[in-house]
Design a protein around this motif. Structure first.
Motif, short mmCIF file in Angstrom:
data_model
loop_
_atom_site.label_atom_id
_atom_site.label_comp_id
_atom_site.label_asym_id
_atom_site.label_seq_id
_atom_site.Cartn_x
_atom_site.Cartn_y
_atom_site.Cartn_z
N VAL A 263 -16.04 8.54 3.16
CA VAL A 263 -16.38 7.75 3.90
C VAL A 263 -15.31 6.85 4.60
CG1 VAL A 263 -18.45 6.17 5.70
CG2 VAL A 263 -18.99 8.63 3.99
N LEU A 264 -14.93 5.75 4.00
CA LEU A 264 -14.54 4.87 4.13
C LEU A 264 -13.98 4.15 3.31
CD1 LEU A 264 -15.80 1.85 3.94
CD2 LEU A 264 -16.89 2.55 6.20
N CYS A 265 -13.14 2.24 3.00
CA CYS A 265 -12.62 2.78 1.68
C CYS A 265 -11.43 1.85 2.16
CB CYS A 265 -11.96 2.84 0.22
SG CYS A 265 -10.15 4.24 1.16
N ASN A 266 -10.97 0.03 1.00
CA ASN A 266 -10.48 -0.81 1.69
C ASN A 266 -8.65 -0.21 1.60
OD1 ASN A 266 -11.09 -1.32 -1.43
ND2 ASN A 266 -11.57 -3.72 -0.52
N THR A 267 -8.09 -1.06 1.60
CA THR A 267 -6.51 -1.04 1.25
C THR A 267 -6.02 -1.33 -0.46
OG1 THR A 267 -5.67 -2.03 3.31
CG2 THR A 267 -4.55 -2.39 1.61
N ARG A 268 -7.15 -2.42 -0.83
CA ARG A 268 -7.26 -2.73 -2.38
C ARG A 268 -7.53 -1.29 -2.65
NH1 ARG A 268 -7.16 -8.27 -3.33
NH2 ARG A 268 -7.67 -9.34 -2.32
N PHE A 269 -8.43 -0.35 -2.51
CA PHE A 269 -8.61 0.38 -3.84
C PHE A 269 -7.64 1.64 -3.27
CE2 PHE A 269 -10.26 5.17 -2.86
CZ PHE A 269 -10.95 5.30 -4.76
N LYS A 270 -6.91 1.79 -1.87
CA LYS A 270 -5.90 2.81 -2.15
C LYS A 270 -4.52 2.24 -2.63
CE LYS A 270 -3.47 2.58 1.29
NZ LYS A 270 -3.51 2.38 3.16
N ASP A 271 -4.51 0.78 -2.79
CA ASP A 271 -3.26 -0.10 -3.54
C ASP A 271 -3.52 0.56 -4.84
OD1 ASP A 271 -1.96 -0.32 -1.12
OD2 ASP A 271 -2.42 -2.17 -1.43
N PHE A 272 -4.87 0.34 -5.29
CA PHE A 272 -4.66 0.63 -7.03
C PHE A 272 -4.23 1.43 -7.38
CE2 PHE A 272 -7.90 1.17 -10.58
CZ PHE A 272 -6.69 0.20 -11.75
N TYR A 273 -5.07 3.12 -6.40
CA TYR A 273 -4.69 4.42 -7.31
C TYR A 273 -3.64 5.05 -6.59
CZ TYR A 273 -9.46 4.42 -9.35
OH TYR A 273 -9.87 4.45 -10.62
N GLU A 274 -2.88 3.96 -5.91
CA GLU A 274 -1.22 3.85 -4.81
C GLU A 274 -2.15 5.95 -3.65
OE1 GLU A 274 1.21 5.25 -7.78
OE2 GLU A 274 0.65 3.30 -9.16
N TYR A 275 -2.69 5.93 -3.05
CA TYR A 275 -2.75 6.61 -2.48
C TYR A 275 -1.92 6.29 -1.19
CZ TYR A 275 -7.14 8.28 -5.15
OH TYR A 275 -7.84 8.50 -6.24
N SER A 276 -1.71 7.73 -0.70
CA SER A 276 -1.15 8.08 0.62
C SER A 276 -2.21 7.70 1.85
CB SER A 276 -0.16 8.36 1.11
OG SER A 276 -0.91 10.40 0.54
N ASP A 277 -1.92 7.38 3.16
CA ASP A 277 -3.47 7.34 4.24
C ASP A 277 -3.26 8.76 4.67
OD1 ASP A 277 -2.64 5.36 4.83
OD2 ASP A 277 -1.22 5.07 6.74
N GLU A 278 -2.82 9.95 3.65
CA GLU A 278 -3.18 11.56 3.95
C GLU A 278 -3.97 11.90 3.11
OE1 GLU A 278 -3.82 15.39 5.36
OE2 GLU A 278 -2.30 13.68 6.13
N ASP A 279 -3.89 11.19 1.83
CA ASP A 279 -4.78 11.33 0.48
C ASP A 279 -5.87 10.80 0.28
OD1 ASP A 279 -2.15 12.12 -0.71
OD2 ASP A 279 -1.92 10.16 -1.97
N ILE A 280 -6.32 9.42 1.39
CA ILE A 280 -7.93 8.97 1.51
C ILE A 280 -7.60 9.13 3.09
CG2 ILE A 280 -6.59 6.73 2.06
CD1 ILE A 280 -9.19 7.31 -0.86
N ARG A 281 -7.68 10.01 3.06
CA ARG A 281 -8.25 10.26 4.79
C ARG A 281 -10.10 11.06 4.17
NH1 ARG A 281 -5.99 15.05 3.40
NH2 ARG A 281 -7.64 16.73 3.39
#
Length: 321
Positions: A263-281
Motif C-alpha cells: 500500500v505504502l512505505c517510507n523512504t527509510r524502508f526503500k533505502d534500507f533494501y535499496e529499492y528503486s521507485d519502480e520496485d516499490i510501486r
C-alpha cells in the motif's frame, strides 16, 4: 452509409394524431350530414313525382274521355315546367299514344323515377279506365346540388384543418414546445458543465411538474457533488498528513493490504533494501519483494542454519482479524 433514423418531434406527433382523429371525425360527420341531405332530397323528389302523377292523371281524365286534343296537349305541356321532368307519354285504353312530351326513348336512372297512373273517368254509373299516363323524371339536379355541397364542404374542411393546424401548432409550441426546449437545454448544459441554472418555467400542469422535479433533482445533485468534493478533499488532506507522518518517522515503515500487496512505505524502508521507485510501486506483492531481495543479494538465500530466507519471511502471520 448508414441510414439516418427519422425522428418526429412531440409537436409533430401531436399534430399528426390530432389531425387524424379530428379529420376523420369531421369527414365522417360531413359525410353523414350530406348523405342525410341527399336522402331527404331524393325522398322529396319521389313524393313530388307521385303528387304530379296523381294530379295529372286526375286532370287528364275528362279530356281523354272526350278526346279533347287541345286540353290534352295543354295539360301535358305543363309537365315540362318541372326541372326534374324528362318525358311523359299518354296512352289510350288500347295502348295507343295520344300525346308525348319530352325526350323520346328516355329511361330513368333508377326505377323509382318512372311512374305510371291509370286515367280513370268517373261516370254516373261506374268508373272506367280510359288511358294510362307514364312519366319519367331525372335526379341529375339532386346529384348536382349534392356535388356542389360536397365541394363547399371540402372547402370548409380545408379551412377548418388549416385553422386546427395553426391553432394546435401555436398552442403546442407555447404549452409544450417552449418548456421542453428549455428543459432539454438545461439537461445538455448539466451534462457538459458543472454550472447549473434552474429551468425557468412556471406552470401547474404535467410539464411544469416535470421541470420542477428536474430542478429539485439538480439542486440535490449540486449538494451531493459539493459534499463529495469536500469529502474527497478531506481524504486527500488526511492521506497527505498520514504520508508525511510516516515519512518523518525514524524507523523504516511499510504497509500491506490483506492480499499481501504493497500500500505504502517510507523512504527509510526503500533505502534500507535499496529499492528503486519502480520496485516499490504500490500494488507489488510481498513475495515479489522477497524475490528481489534474494536476487540482488540484499539478503542471503539461506541462513547459516540452512533455512530458506524466502520460506522464513513467507511464514509470517498475516492474520489481521
Amino acid at each position: 452509409m448508414p441510414e439516418t433514423k427519422r425522428t418526429w418531434s412531440l409537436r409533430t406527433k401531436l399534430l399528426a394524431t390530432y389531425l387524424l382523429i379530428v379529420g376523420v371525425s369531421m369527414v365522417v360527420l360531413f359525410t353523414a350530414f350530406e348523405y342525410r341531405n341527399y336522402h331527404n332530397a331524393n325522398k322529396r323528389l319521389h313524393e313530388q313525382i307521385k303528387q304530379i302523377a296523381d294530379f295529372q292523371s286526375s286532370t287528364l281524365s275528362v279530356p281523354v274521355w272526350n278526346f279533347d286534343e287541345q286540353s290534352i296537349r295543354l295539360a301535358m305541356s305543363t309537365l315540362a315546367n318541372n326541372p326534374h321532368f324528362i318525358s311523359g307519354t299518354l296512352l289510350d285504353d288500347y295502348g295507343h299514344v295520344l300525346e308525348h312530351v319530352g325526350k323520346e326513348g328516355a329511361e330513368p336512372n333508377v326505377p323509382e323515377l318512372k311512374v305510371a297512373r291509370d286515367i280513370i273517368f268517373s261516370g254516373s254509373e261506374r268508373d272506367e279506365v280510359v288511358g294510362k299516363l307514364v312519366l319519367i323524371f331525372g335526379d341529375d339536379q339532386v346529384q348536382s346540388q349534392a356535388l356542389e355541397r360536397l365541394i363547399f364542404d371540402s372547402f370548409i374542411l380545408i379551412l377548418l384543418a388549416a385553422s386546427l393546424v395553426g391553432g394546435t401548432f401555436i398552442a403546442s409550441q407555447r404549452l409544450i414546445g417552449k418548456p421542453l426546449d428549455l428543459l432539454l437545454k438545461g439537461i445538455r448544459r448539466a451534462k457538459v458543465t458543472d454550472d447549473y441554472e434552474p429551468v425557468k418555467w412556471q406552470s401547474s400542469d404535467e410539464v411544469g411538474q416535470v421541470i420542477n422535479a428536474f430542478n429539485d433533482m439538480m439542486s440535490h445533485q449540486i449538494e451531493t457533488d459539493a459534499a463529495l468534493r469536500a469529502a474527497r478533499n478531506a481524504a486527500v488532506e488526511a492521506e497527505a498528513r498520514l504520508k508525511d507522518a510516516i515519512e518523518n518517522i525514524s524507523e523504516a515503515f511499510i504497509l500491506f493490504d490483506k492480499q499481501q500487496n504493497l500500500v505504502l512505505c517510507n523512504t527509510r524502508f526503500k533505502d534500507f533494501y535499496e529499492y528503486s521507485d519502480e520496485d516499490i510501486r504500490a500494488g507489488i506483492s510481498y513475495n515479489r519483494l522477497i524475490e528481489l531481495d534474494i536476487e540482488r543479494g540484499v539478503v542471503p538465500a539461506v541462513d547459516h542454519f540452512g533455512r530458506s530466507y524466502h520460506d522464513l519471511r513467507s511464514a509470517y502471520n498475516w492474520d489481521t482479524s
